[in-house]
Design a protein around this motif. Structure first.
Motif, short mmCIF file in Angstrom:
data_model
loop_
_atom_site.label_atom_id
_atom_site.label_comp_id
_atom_site.label_asym_id
_atom_site.label_seq_id
_atom_site.Cartn_x
_atom_site.Cartn_y
_atom_site.Cartn_z
N ASN A 89 -13.37 -47.17 -32.42
CA ASN A 89 -14.89 -46.73 -32.83
C ASN A 89 -15.49 -47.94 -33.17
N LYS A 90 -14.98 -48.68 -34.38
CA LYS A 90 -15.66 -49.77 -34.98
C LYS A 90 -15.95 -50.99 -34.11
N GLU A 91 -15.08 -51.06 -32.89
CA GLU A 91 -15.23 -52.18 -32.03
C GLU A 91 -16.40 -51.61 -31.10
N LEU A 92 -16.22 -50.40 -30.73
CA LEU A 92 -17.26 -49.73 -29.58
C LEU A 92 -18.70 -49.96 -30.17
N THR A 93 -19.00 -49.95 -31.64
CA THR A 93 -20.32 -50.29 -32.02
C THR A 93 -20.88 -51.41 -31.59
N LYS A 94 -19.96 -52.27 -31.42
CA LYS A 94 -20.29 -53.73 -31.00
C LYS A 94 -20.73 -53.90 -29.63
N GLY A 95 -20.26 -52.63 -28.96
CA GLY A 95 -20.90 -52.53 -27.42
C GLY A 95 -19.95 -53.40 -26.61
N ASN A 96 -18.61 -53.43 -26.69
CA ASN A 96 -17.64 -53.85 -25.85
C ASN A 96 -16.40 -53.02 -25.68
N ARG A 97 -16.30 -52.30 -24.55
CA ARG A 97 -15.15 -51.43 -24.61
C ARG A 97 -13.86 -52.14 -24.41
N ASN A 98 -13.89 -53.23 -23.81
CA ASN A 98 -12.50 -54.06 -23.62
C ASN A 98 -12.36 -54.82 -25.06
N ARG A 99 -13.18 -55.08 -25.76
CA ARG A 99 -12.87 -55.64 -27.09
C ARG A 99 -12.25 -54.52 -27.89
N ALA A 100 -12.59 -53.37 -27.77
CA ALA A 100 -12.07 -52.09 -28.54
C ALA A 100 -10.65 -51.97 -28.03
N THR A 101 -10.68 -51.95 -26.88
CA THR A 101 -9.07 -51.76 -26.41
C THR A 101 -8.32 -52.92 -26.96
#
Length: 62
Positions: A20-32
């Protein structure tokens, strides 16, 4: 590993937080990928210590 990283946030609150922290930055691939890195870190720490993996539940009600 990527498939495990996609599924892990559904069953692990700590990995869900990372995702969720990475998703707030707007990139689903980065979050994964962030979750995948965390999974690798867990596996390496278990291997390095030659111990069984024990998930530690954090007390989130406090």
């Amino acid at each position: 590993m990527i498939e495990a990283a996609k599924l892990a946030p559904h069953w692990n609150p700590q990995l869900a937080e990372v995702h969720n922290k990475e998703l707030t930055k707007g990139n689903r691939n980065r979050a994964t990928l962030a979750v995948a890195r965390k999974l690798v870190a867990y596996m390496l720490s278990v291997e390095k210590n030659k111990k069984d993996f024990h998930h530690i539940e954090s007390d989130q009600s406090a």
